[in-house]
Design a protein around this motif. Sequence first.
Motif, PDB file in Angstrom:
ATOM      1  N   ARG A 225       0.841  -1.215   0.000  1.00  0.00           N
ATOM      2  CA  ARG A 225       0.000   0.000   0.000  1.00  0.00           C
ATOM      3  C   ARG A 225       0.871   1.258   0.000  1.00  0.00           C
ATOM      4  O   ARG A 225       0.565   2.239  -0.670  1.00  0.00           O
ATOM      5  CB  ARG A 225      -0.915   0.039   1.216  1.00  0.00           C
ATOM      6  CG  ARG A 225      -2.084  -0.903   1.148  1.00  0.00           C
ATOM      7  CD  ARG A 225      -3.070  -0.583   2.269  1.00  0.00           C
ATOM      8  NE  ARG A 225      -3.791  -1.728   2.753  1.00  0.00           N
ATOM      9  CZ  ARG A 225      -4.818  -2.302   2.148  1.00  0.00           C
ATOM     10  NH1 ARG A 225      -5.222  -1.852   0.986  1.00  0.00           N
ATOM     11  NH2 ARG A 225      -5.430  -3.337   2.690  1.00  0.00           N
TER      12      ARG A 225
ATOM     13  N   GLN B 137      -6.310   3.856   5.240  1.00  0.00           N
ATOM     14  CA  GLN B 137      -6.283   2.389   5.197  1.00  0.00           C
ATOM     15  C   GLN B 137      -5.021   1.852   5.871  1.00  0.00           C
ATOM     16  O   GLN B 137      -5.078   0.858   6.587  1.00  0.00           O
ATOM     17  CB  GLN B 137      -6.367   1.888   3.748  1.00  0.00           C
ATOM     18  CG  GLN B 137      -6.412   0.377   3.628  1.00  0.00           C
ATOM     19  CD  GLN B 137      -7.605  -0.226   4.358  1.00  0.00           C
ATOM     20  OE1 GLN B 137      -8.730   0.161   4.133  1.00  0.00           O
ATOM     21  NE2 GLN B 137      -7.347  -1.180   5.255  1.00  0.00           N
TER      22      GLN B 137
ATOM     23  N   ASN C  43      -5.546   1.904   9.562  1.00  0.00           N
ATOM     24  CA  ASN C  43      -6.410   0.778   9.953  1.00  0.00           C
ATOM     25  C   ASN C  43      -5.627  -0.533   9.946  1.00  0.00           C
ATOM     26  O   ASN C  43      -5.786  -1.372  10.837  1.00  0.00           O
ATOM     27  CB  ASN C  43      -7.616   0.660   9.025  1.00  0.00           C
ATOM     28  CG  ASN C  43      -8.574   1.825   9.166  1.00  0.00           C
ATOM     29  OD1 ASN C  43      -8.592   2.506  10.185  1.00  0.00           O
ATOM     30  ND2 ASN C  43      -9.365   2.067   8.138  1.00  0.00           N
ATOM     31  N   ASP C  44      -4.780  -0.702   8.930  1.00  0.00           N
ATOM     32  CA  ASP C  44      -3.956  -1.913   8.840  1.00  0.00           C
ATOM     33  C   ASP C  44      -3.005  -2.017  10.037  1.00  0.00           C
ATOM     34  O   ASP C  44      -2.758  -3.102  10.553  1.00  0.00           O
ATOM     35  CB  ASP C  44      -3.130  -1.925   7.545  1.00  0.00           C
ATOM     36  CG  ASP C  44      -3.981  -2.162   6.305  1.00  0.00           C
ATOM     37  OD1 ASP C  44      -5.112  -2.663   6.433  1.00  0.00           O
ATOM     38  OD2 ASP C  44      -3.504  -1.836   5.199  1.00  0.00           O
TER      39      ASP C  44
END
Length: 140
Positions: free
Chosen positions: A14, A69, A72-73
């Motif tokens: 990511r 994201q 959150n990961d």
Amino acid sequence: QDDTKTLIKTIVTRINDISHTQSVSSKQRVTGLDFIPGLHPLLSLSKMDQTLAIYQQILASLPSRNVIQISNDLENLRDLLHLLAASKSCPLPQVRALESLESLGVVLEASLYSTELVALSRLQGSLQDMLRQLDLSPGC
């Protein structure tokens, strides 16, 4: 442990997908950003959790949608580390908010883009260190 490694690889991917992070070295020194953790060659599970907690606090304070994201990961990764630690009978201490991040607001106002770049670049390096360390079965 496999889930932990898979999630680390996902987060690294990511970060790679955020194209502008390619232009910064994780070793690059940026004035005022010393609170962002650098690389730690020997990491225990508690040190990994502490490092991730710092990155989580930094990312949570960035307005960029790129990092939601990833943040959150990191939360999920910390949960996996806690499970891994519990399976080894080593409870991880609660990580409290870090005093060094109190100056974060001032730094963000001055250099939002640089903070995001450096944080993501160093996070990526730290995650790759963690991946290597997990192969060596880290201690508490």
